[in-house]
Scaffold this active site. Structure first.
Site, PDB file in Angstrom:
ATOM      1  N   LYS A  18       0.826  -1.212   0.000  1.00  0.00           N
ATOM      2  CA  LYS A  18       0.000   0.000   0.000  1.00  0.00           C
ATOM      3  C   LYS A  18       0.868   1.273   0.000  1.00  0.00           C
ATOM      4  O   LYS A  18       2.078   1.214   0.268  1.00  0.00           O
ATOM      5  CB  LYS A  18      -0.926  -0.031   1.218  1.00  0.00           C
ATOM      6  CG  LYS A  18      -1.952  -1.180   1.170  1.00  0.00           C
ATOM      7  CD  LYS A  18      -2.954  -1.086   2.328  1.00  0.00           C
ATOM      8  CE  LYS A  18      -3.964  -2.229   2.277  1.00  0.00           C
ATOM      9  NZ  LYS A  18      -4.984  -2.125   3.355  1.00  0.00           N
ATOM     10  N   TYR A  72     -12.219  -2.116  -3.817  1.00  0.00           N
ATOM     11  CA  TYR A  72     -12.750  -2.258  -2.445  1.00  0.00           C
ATOM     12  C   TYR A  72     -14.279  -2.148  -2.415  1.00  0.00           C
ATOM     13  O   TYR A  72     -14.844  -1.762  -1.386  1.00  0.00           O
ATOM     14  CB  TYR A  72     -12.116  -1.207  -1.534  1.00  0.00           C
ATOM     15  CG  TYR A  72     -10.764  -1.608  -0.957  1.00  0.00           C
ATOM     16  CD1 TYR A  72     -10.614  -2.788  -0.214  1.00  0.00           C
ATOM     17  CD2 TYR A  72      -9.630  -0.810  -1.132  1.00  0.00           C
ATOM     18  CE1 TYR A  72      -9.381  -3.159   0.319  1.00  0.00           C
ATOM     19  CE2 TYR A  72      -8.390  -1.181  -0.585  1.00  0.00           C
ATOM     20  CZ  TYR A  72      -8.284  -2.348   0.135  1.00  0.00           C
ATOM     21  OH  TYR A  72      -7.071  -2.709   0.676  1.00  0.00           O
ATOM     22  N   ASN A 123      -2.038   0.224   6.875  1.00  0.00           N
ATOM     23  CA  ASN A 123      -1.531  -1.046   7.385  1.00  0.00           C
ATOM     24  C   ASN A 123      -0.669  -1.809   6.382  1.00  0.00           C
ATOM     25  O   ASN A 123      -0.565  -3.029   6.445  1.00  0.00           O
ATOM     26  CB  ASN A 123      -2.690  -1.899   7.922  1.00  0.00           C
ATOM     27  CG  ASN A 123      -3.734  -2.188   6.868  1.00  0.00           C
ATOM     28  OD1 ASN A 123      -3.552  -1.834   5.707  1.00  0.00           O
ATOM     29  ND2 ASN A 123      -4.808  -2.836   7.261  1.00  0.00           N
ATOM     30  N   HIS A 147      -2.167  -5.345   1.520  1.00  0.00           N
ATOM     31  CA  HIS A 147      -3.459  -5.993   1.292  1.00  0.00           C
ATOM     32  C   HIS A 147      -3.209  -7.429   0.859  1.00  0.00           C
ATOM     33  O   HIS A 147      -2.259  -7.704   0.145  1.00  0.00           O
ATOM     34  CB  HIS A 147      -4.251  -5.288   0.175  1.00  0.00           C
ATOM     35  CG  HIS A 147      -5.363  -6.146  -0.348  1.00  0.00           C
ATOM     36  ND1 HIS A 147      -6.580  -6.210   0.270  1.00  0.00           N
ATOM     37  CD2 HIS A 147      -5.401  -7.046  -1.373  1.00  0.00           C
ATOM     38  CE1 HIS A 147      -7.340  -7.095  -0.382  1.00  0.00           C
ATOM     39  NE2 HIS A 147      -6.649  -7.608  -1.381  1.00  0.00           N
ATOM     40  N   GLU A 155      -9.502 -10.429  -7.682  1.00  0.00           N
ATOM     41  CA  GLU A 155      -8.477  -9.397  -7.481  1.00  0.00           C
ATOM     42  C   GLU A 155      -7.289  -9.563  -8.430  1.00  0.00           C
ATOM     43  O   GLU A 155      -6.725  -8.570  -8.908  1.00  0.00           O
ATOM     44  CB  GLU A 155      -8.013  -9.419  -6.028  1.00  0.00           C
ATOM     45  CG  GLU A 155      -9.122  -8.943  -5.083  1.00  0.00           C
ATOM     46  CD  GLU A 155      -8.738  -9.014  -3.606  1.00  0.00           C
ATOM     47  OE1 GLU A 155      -9.553  -8.574  -2.795  1.00  0.00           O
ATOM     48  OE2 GLU A 155      -7.628  -9.494  -3.276  1.00  0.00           O
TER      49      GLU A 155
HETATM   50  P1  ATP Z   1      -7.224  -5.910   3.260  1.00  0.00           P
HETATM   51  O1  ATP Z   1      -8.566  -6.187   2.627  1.00  0.00           O
HETATM   52  O2  ATP Z   1      -6.657  -4.550   2.851  1.00  0.00           O
HETATM   53  O3  ATP Z   1      -6.250  -7.015   3.041  1.00  0.00           O
HETATM   54  P2  ATP Z   1      -8.249  -6.758   5.814  1.00  0.00           P
HETATM   55  O4  ATP Z   1      -8.898  -7.844   5.040  1.00  0.00           O
HETATM   56  O5  ATP Z   1      -7.371  -7.129   6.947  1.00  0.00           O
HETATM   57  O6  ATP Z   1      -7.406  -5.819   4.856  1.00  0.00           O
HETATM   58  P3  ATP Z   1     -10.744  -5.342   5.729  1.00  0.00           P
HETATM   59  O7  ATP Z   1     -11.756  -5.467   6.799  1.00  0.00           O
HETATM   60  O8  ATP Z   1     -10.973  -6.042   4.437  1.00  0.00           O
HETATM   61  O9  ATP Z   1      -9.329  -5.750   6.359  1.00  0.00           O
HETATM   62  O10 ATP Z   1     -10.546  -3.781   5.467  1.00  0.00           O
HETATM   63  C1  ATP Z   1      -9.949  -3.312   4.273  1.00  0.00           C
HETATM   64  C2  ATP Z   1      -9.024  -2.179   4.590  1.00  0.00           C
HETATM   65  O11 ATP Z   1      -9.800  -1.076   5.044  1.00  0.00           O
HETATM   66  C3  ATP Z   1      -8.039  -2.438   5.752  1.00  0.00           C
HETATM   67  O12 ATP Z   1      -6.867  -3.115   5.337  1.00  0.00           O
HETATM   68  C4  ATP Z   1      -7.724  -1.039   6.197  1.00  0.00           C
HETATM   69  O13 ATP Z   1      -6.775  -0.409   5.338  1.00  0.00           O
HETATM   70  C5  ATP Z   1      -9.090  -0.359   6.049  1.00  0.00           C
HETATM   71  N1  ATP Z   1      -9.860  -0.426   7.297  1.00  0.00           N
HETATM   72  C6  ATP Z   1     -10.450  -1.501   7.853  1.00  0.00           C
HETATM   73  N2  ATP Z   1     -11.087  -1.209   8.988  1.00  0.00           N
HETATM   74  C7  ATP Z   1     -10.910   0.133   9.168  1.00  0.00           C
HETATM   75  C8  ATP Z   1     -11.314   1.071  10.146  1.00  0.00           C
HETATM   76  N3  ATP Z   1     -12.064   0.699  11.199  1.00  0.00           N
HETATM   77  N4  ATP Z   1     -10.925   2.355   9.999  1.00  0.00           N
HETATM   78  C9  ATP Z   1     -10.187   2.755   8.937  1.00  0.00           C
HETATM   79  N5  ATP Z   1      -9.771   1.915   7.958  1.00  0.00           N
HETATM   80  C10 ATP Z   1     -10.111   0.635   8.067  1.00  0.00           C
HETATM   81 MG    MG Z   2     -10.069  -7.527   3.258  1.00  0.00          MG
END
Ligand code: ATP
Ligand code: MG
Length: 138
Positions: free
Chosen positions: A10, A50, A113, A116, A127
């Site tokens: 990211k 997303y 974070n 992804h 994806e």
């Molecule tokens: P990713 O899909 O990016 O691999 P993930 O599966 O661990 O991450 P998801 O729940 O799919 O988490 O959320 C997608 C992304 O949205 C997260 O990686 C983060 O960057 C962002 N995100 C998730 N929860 C929050 C939150 N509460 N506040 C802000 N951003 C968030």
């Molecule tokens: Mg996810």
């Protein structure tokens, strides 16, 4: 069974020059990097990628973050690539991520974070095809 997953380094990790360390870690952990490109996502691409989160309160912020700088998209291959990559990434919130996981090492917050990773065979298929035509996967 050999499996493929999509990873994105990211914008936060890209900005902090963690690309090389993350790619080295993938190879060290037995992933084969079979596709990769550096890309500046458009807002439309980030929103499409997303789309499952479009109703979430953090959607606008997340998509703005994802277009705040270049990213590197990757296809990684190994046995159980999807689950093993999720484990290597660590929990969504770096503060809760396991020691030595990529998000613990390189993530700054629940939004910024670092990485992804696809979370199921269906999302991996969607994806990977979202970013790579078959001719760019080796
Ligand atoms: P990713 O899909 O990016 O691999 P993930 O599966 O661990 O991450 P998801 O729940 O799919 O988490 O959320 C997608 C992304 O949205 C997260 O990686 C983060 O960057 C962002 N995100 C998730 N929860 C929050 C939150 N509460 N506040 C802000 N951003 C968030
Ligand atoms: Mg996810």
């Amino acid at each position: 069974m050999l499996e493929r997953t999509l990873a994105i380094i990211k914008p936060d990790a890209f900005r902090k020059n963690h690309l090389g360390a993350i790619l080295a870690r993938y190879e060290h952990e037995g992933f084969r990097i079979c596709a990769g490109k550096i890309k500046f996502l458009s807002l439309r691409e980030a929103e499409g990628f997303y789309h499952v989160h479009r109703e979430r309160p953090f959607f606008a912020s997340l998509t703005q973050f994802m277009i705040s700088g270049p990213v590197m998209t990757l296809v990684l291959e190994k046995k159980n690539a999807i689950t093993d990559h999720r484990t290597l990434m660590g929990a969504t919130d770096p503060a809760k991520a396991e020691p030595n996981s990529l998000r613990k090492l390189y993530g700054a917050s629940i939004e910024e974070n670092a990485i992804h990773g696809s979370d199921s065979p269906e999302t991996a298929r969607f994806e990977i095809a979202y970013f790579f035509p078959a001719s760019e996967i080796f």
